[in-house]
Enzyme design. Structure first.
Site, PDB file in Angstrom:
ATOM      1  N   ALA A  59       4.902   7.887 -94.740  1.00 22.67           N
ATOM      2  CA  ALA A  59       3.696   7.764 -93.922  1.00 22.67           C
ATOM      3  C   ALA A  59       2.398   7.889 -94.711  1.00 22.67           C
ATOM      4  CB  ALA A  59       3.715   8.822 -92.822  1.00 22.67           C
ATOM      5  N   TYR A  60       2.458   8.391 -95.955  1.00 19.42           N
ATOM      6  CA  TYR A  60       1.222   8.598 -96.711  1.00 19.42           C
ATOM      7  C   TYR A  60       0.518   7.263 -96.961  1.00 19.42           C
ATOM      8  CZ  TYR A  60       2.701  13.416 -97.698  1.00 19.42           C
ATOM      9  OH  TYR A  60       3.091  14.738 -97.586  1.00 19.42           O
ATOM     10  N   THR A  61      -0.741   7.213 -96.600  1.00 18.38           N
ATOM     11  CA  THR A  61      -1.577   6.008 -96.687  1.00 18.38           C
ATOM     12  C   THR A  61      -0.801   4.776 -96.208  1.00 18.38           C
ATOM     13  OG1 THR A  61      -1.095   5.849 -99.080  1.00 18.38           O
ATOM     14  CG2 THR A  61      -3.172   6.846 -98.445  1.00 18.38           C
ATOM     15  N   GLY A  63       2.270   3.925 -96.230  1.00 20.41           N
ATOM     16  CA  GLY A  63       3.256   3.329 -97.132  1.00 20.41           C
ATOM     17  C   GLY A  63       2.697   2.940 -98.485  1.00 20.41           C
TER      18      GLY A  63
END
Length: 361
Positions: A59-61, A63
């Site tokens: 989920a970070y940025t 993908g």
């Protein structure tokens, strides 16, 4: 302690650096992260200094964090085998798909395949459940984790942001059914977030789980950027998230951090990180950095050796209020072993205890 003073993660043979590079800031999609070029430079500096542990999430940025790591350290890089890459499943990148996130077998397997593609690797070294999915039986999640390990797509598994009772249930279930056990736990832990000492940290020590704290500087609040003198004047990078933590207790902790940093001839951030890394049960502290300057400052925490007096001062100013029965149990020896010595002080007998054997019976 040098960055290449590797330690084993929990009850496993996986060796990781004492500081882990958090990649939540890789990518500029959220408005406060690092460019691709800056992210690559940060990874290069971290690896050059001896670090080998990088943590991200699907989920970070949205993908992009995984893709940045994959483009730089993926299967075509000669460094891939030397890096421990950890990522997480849970976040839904496809809001219209009800099975796009969470910890069900369907969601997890799909998320794993997508992470492998973005990371450009054949396997994930450490696969975290990002949060507890209360809608999915933990047995389903554990069995799917075990299948991913047996397939070779994952090497080790762990959990993040999950209640202690659920982690304990999961670990006992995994051992009982001969499934792949959890080796580590990721939790928020800092001088401003110590409530984990009530249940989570004792559980990790008891079950042999390595602990990798996130947000050890509380979103930059303990970085040295905020002081009593600039209260209300210093703009927070993450807005209300950081500003909500700026209160009298926080400034009291910052006051002591400043004093200790001056005594150590170092920075506030390094002292705060050294305190976390020195806590019993902590294996590798996750540090974030948007610039090389921030990274170098944080890596300097490994050179800080806090004195017992300095640790005591930081402990006292940040003492948390723990859920029952944590505080109650600290006094248990006074009525369990009345008359013995507890922490160097003679323990009084429990007031309701019988005063003689005749009265006992």
């Amino acid at each position: 302690m040098p960055l290449n003073h590797y330690v084993t993660l929990g009850r496993s043979g996986l060796r990781v650096s004492p500081l882990c590079l958090g990649a939540m800031t890789f990518g500029e999609e959220l408005g406060w992260g690092s460019s691709v070029e800056a992210s690559n430079a940060i990874m290069d500096r971290f690896l050059e200094r001896g670090g080998n542990f990088i943590d991200t999430a699907n989920a970070y940025t949205r993908g992009h964090s995984e893709k940045i790591i994959g483009d730089h350290l993926g299967r075509h890089s000669s460094r891939r085998e030397r890096v421990v890459i950890a990522t997480k499943f849970f976040g839904n990148l496809f809001p219209s798909d009800p099975n796009g996130g969470g910890a069900s077998r369907k969601a997890m397997v799909s998320q794993c395949e997508e992470s492998l593609r973005r990371l450009q690797t054949d396997y994930i070294d450490l696969y975290w459940m990002h949060c507890w999915d209360m809608h999915t039986p933990i047995e389903e999640t554990l069995r799917a984790m075990d299948d991913l390990v047996r397939s070779g797509k994952v090497r080790y598994v762990g959990v993040s942001d999950t209640p202690a009772w659920k982690v304990a249930q999961a670990q006992v279930t995994a051992h009982f059914r001969s499934w792949t056990p959890l080796v580590a736990m990721q939790i928020e832990y800092s001088l401003l977030e110590r409530t984990v000492e009530g249940e989570l940290m004792p559980m990790a020590l008891e079950l042999g789980l390595g602990v990798t704290p996130w947000s050890p500087l509380k979103s930059g609040v303990l970085s040295g950027k905020y002081t009593r003198e600039n209260a209300g004047k210093q703009k927070a990078d993450r807005g209300a998230w950081a500003e909500s933590a700026l209160n009298e207790k926080t400034y009291g902790i910052i006051d002591v951090l400043q004093r200790v940093a001056k005594e150590q001839d170092t920075t506030v951030a390094r002292v705060a990180l050294a305190w976390v890394q020195g806590r019993p049960g902590v294996t590798s502290t996750i540090i974030g950095a948007r610039t090389l300057e921030q990274l170098d400052n944080n890596l300097g925490a490994l050179d800080v050796r806090l004195t017992p007096e300095q640790v005591k001062a930081l402990d006292e100013v940040s003492t948390p209020t723990l859920d029952f029965p944590a505080a109650f149990l600290q006094g248990a020896p006074t009525f369990m072993h009345g008359g013995l010595t507890v922490n160097g002080v003679s323990a009084p007998a429990w007031p309701m205890a019988p005063k003689s054997d005749k009265e006992r019976w």
